[in-house]
Design a protein around this motif. Structure first.
Motif, PDB file in Angstrom:
ATOM      1  N   GLU A  82     -12.894   3.496   5.957  1.00  0.00           N
ATOM      2  CA  GLU A  82     -13.998   3.129   6.843  1.00  0.00           C
ATOM      3  C   GLU A  82     -15.249   3.900   6.419  1.00  0.00           C
ATOM      4  N   PRO A  83     -16.419   3.526   6.935  1.00  0.00           N
ATOM      5  CA  PRO A  83     -17.653   4.235   6.566  1.00  0.00           C
ATOM      6  C   PRO A  83     -17.598   5.744   6.828  1.00  0.00           C
ATOM      7  N   ASP A  84     -16.821   6.176   7.837  1.00  0.00           N
ATOM      8  CA  ASP A  84     -16.728   7.610   8.138  1.00  0.00           C
ATOM      9  C   ASP A  84     -15.715   8.336   7.250  1.00  0.00           C
ATOM     10  N   GLY A  85     -15.089   7.611   6.318  1.00  0.00           N
ATOM     11  CA  GLY A  85     -14.131   8.219   5.404  1.00  0.00           C
ATOM     12  C   GLY A  85     -12.691   8.141   5.866  1.00  0.00           C
ATOM     13  N   SER A  86     -12.457   7.702   7.098  1.00  0.00           N
ATOM     14  CA  SER A  86     -11.085   7.594   7.587  1.00  0.00           C
ATOM     15  C   SER A  86     -10.390   6.401   6.938  1.00  0.00           C
ATOM     16  N   TYR A  87      -9.070   6.467   6.885  1.00  0.00           N
ATOM     17  CA  TYR A  87      -8.300   5.395   6.282  1.00  0.00           C
ATOM     18  C   TYR A  87      -8.217   4.193   7.227  1.00  0.00           C
ATOM     19  N   ASN A  88      -8.211   2.996   6.647  1.00  0.00           N
ATOM     20  CA  ASN A  88      -7.913   1.767   7.376  1.00  0.00           C
ATOM     21  C   ASN A  88      -6.636   1.239   6.743  1.00  0.00           C
ATOM     22  N   GLU A  89      -5.506   1.463   7.402  1.00  0.00           N
ATOM     23  CA  GLU A  89      -4.200   1.160   6.835  1.00  0.00           C
ATOM     24  C   GLU A  89      -3.863  -0.323   6.849  1.00  0.00           C
ATOM     25  N   ASP A  90      -4.792  -1.170   7.258  1.00  0.00           N
ATOM     26  CA  ASP A  90      -4.542  -2.609   7.287  1.00  0.00           C
ATOM     27  C   ASP A  90      -4.908  -3.304   5.987  1.00  0.00           C
ATOM     28  N   TYR A  91      -5.722  -2.662   5.145  1.00  0.00           N
ATOM     29  CA  TYR A  91      -6.242  -3.332   3.955  1.00  0.00           C
ATOM     30  C   TYR A  91      -6.241  -2.421   2.742  1.00  0.00           C
ATOM     31  N   CYS A  92      -6.184  -3.045   1.549  1.00  0.00           N
ATOM     32  CA  CYS A  92      -6.314  -2.288   0.304  1.00  0.00           C
ATOM     33  C   CYS A  92      -7.798  -2.014   0.045  1.00  0.00           C
ATOM     34  N   LYS A  93      -8.056  -1.083  -0.865  1.00  0.00           N
ATOM     35  CA  LYS A  93      -9.436  -0.687  -1.138  1.00  0.00           C
ATOM     36  C   LYS A  93     -10.223  -1.772  -1.861  1.00  0.00           C
ATOM     37  N   TRP A  94      -9.540  -2.765  -2.416  1.00  0.00           N
ATOM     38  CA  TRP A  94     -10.249  -3.838  -3.105  1.00  0.00           C
ATOM     39  C   TRP A  94     -10.679  -4.956  -2.144  1.00  0.00           C
ATOM     40  N   CYS A  95      -9.951  -5.121  -1.052  1.00  0.00           N
ATOM     41  CA  CYS A  95     -10.288  -6.176  -0.091  1.00  0.00           C
ATOM     42  C   CYS A  95     -11.263  -5.693   0.984  1.00  0.00           C
ATOM     43  N   TYR A  96     -11.214  -4.394   1.286  1.00  0.00           N
ATOM     44  CA  TYR A  96     -12.014  -3.877   2.391  1.00  0.00           C
ATOM     45  C   TYR A  96     -12.457  -2.465   2.060  1.00  0.00           C
ATOM     46  N   ALA A  97     -13.752  -2.196   2.176  1.00  0.00           N
ATOM     47  CA  ALA A  97     -14.252  -0.849   1.902  1.00  0.00           C
ATOM     48  C   ALA A  97     -15.522  -0.606   2.701  1.00  0.00           C
ATOM     49  N   ASP A  98     -15.644   0.597   3.189  1.00  0.00           N
ATOM     50  CA  ASP A  98     -16.847   1.015   3.918  1.00  0.00           C
ATOM     51  C   ASP A  98     -17.224   0.071   5.056  1.00  0.00           C
ATOM     52  N   LEU A 105       0.858  -1.185   0.000  1.00  0.00           N
ATOM     53  CA  LEU A 105       0.000   0.000   0.000  1.00  0.00           C
ATOM     54  C   LEU A 105       0.894   1.235   0.000  1.00  0.00           C
ATOM     55  N   ASN A 106       1.571   1.443  -1.128  1.00  0.00           N
ATOM     56  CA  ASN A 106       2.565   2.513  -1.200  1.00  0.00           C
ATOM     57  C   ASN A 106       1.998   3.852  -1.657  1.00  0.00           C
ATOM     58  N   GLU A 107       0.683   3.918  -1.869  1.00  0.00           N
ATOM     59  CA  GLU A 107       0.015   5.177  -2.190  1.00  0.00           C
ATOM     60  C   GLU A 107      -1.288   5.244  -1.401  1.00  0.00           C
ATOM     61  N   ASP A 108      -1.637   6.415  -0.921  1.00  0.00           N
ATOM     62  CA  ASP A 108      -2.874   6.568  -0.157  1.00  0.00           C
ATOM     63  C   ASP A 108      -4.096   6.147  -0.957  1.00  0.00           C
ATOM     64  N   SER A 109      -4.037   6.298  -2.277  1.00  0.00           N
ATOM     65  CA  SER A 109      -5.194   5.946  -3.097  1.00  0.00           C
ATOM     66  C   SER A 109      -5.493   4.450  -3.083  1.00  0.00           C
ATOM     67  N   LEU A 110      -4.560   3.636  -2.620  1.00  0.00           N
ATOM     68  CA  LEU A 110      -4.747   2.182  -2.551  1.00  0.00           C
ATOM     69  C   LEU A 110      -5.305   1.719  -1.207  1.00  0.00           C
ATOM     70  N   ILE A 111      -5.264   2.590  -0.212  1.00  0.00           N
ATOM     71  CA  ILE A 111      -5.651   2.225   1.154  1.00  0.00           C
ATOM     72  C   ILE A 111      -7.171   2.257   1.305  1.00  0.00           C
ATOM     73  N   SER A 112      -7.707   1.272   2.014  1.00  0.00           N
ATOM     74  CA  SER A 112      -9.159   1.188   2.221  1.00  0.00           C
ATOM     75  C   SER A 112      -9.639   2.305   3.151  1.00  0.00           C
TER      76      SER A 112
END
Length: 105
Positions: free
Chosen positions: A70-86, A61-68
């Motif tokens: 949370e529903p409130d819009g905050s980043y979840n740095e544990d997962y990519c946006k394809w594996c985990y979203a909202d 996850l070397n770019e913020d655009s890849l990071i998932s």
């Protein structure tokens, strides 16, 4: 500028000044607010000191655009946006998660 930022993240102008001068650091709750305010991950706020890896698929996850997010819009740095979203795992991410850990939660 300090006054506006201080108001948006619910601190004093003096607190913002102390952060800028390196005298203090913000707490975890304020870091979350700063992350949302500037639309960057907390890792990026710290100058990307660690390599983030998706805990589901192993993708760097070397770019913020890849990071998932949370529903409130905050980043979840544990997962990519394809594996985990909202706040939920994607079907593929869920499948990989079950295979790797033998869990559904």
């Amino acid at each position: 500028m300090q006054d506006q930022l201080a108001e948006r993240v619910r601190v004093t102008r003096q607190a913002v000044s102390r952060w800028e001068n390196g005298e203090t650091q913000s707490n975890t709750d304020t870091l979350k607010l700063l992350s949302q305010e500037f639309d960057v991950s907390i890792n990026t706020l710290f100058g990307s000191p660690r390599q983030l890896i998706c805990q589901c698929c192993g993708m760097p996850l070397n770019e913020d655009s890849l990071i998932s997010r949370e529903p409130d819009g905050s980043y979840n740095e544990d997962y990519c946006k394809w594996c985990y979203a909202d706040g939920d795992f994607a079907s593929f991410g869920q499948y990989v998660f079950i295979l790797l850990l033998g869990k559904t939660e």
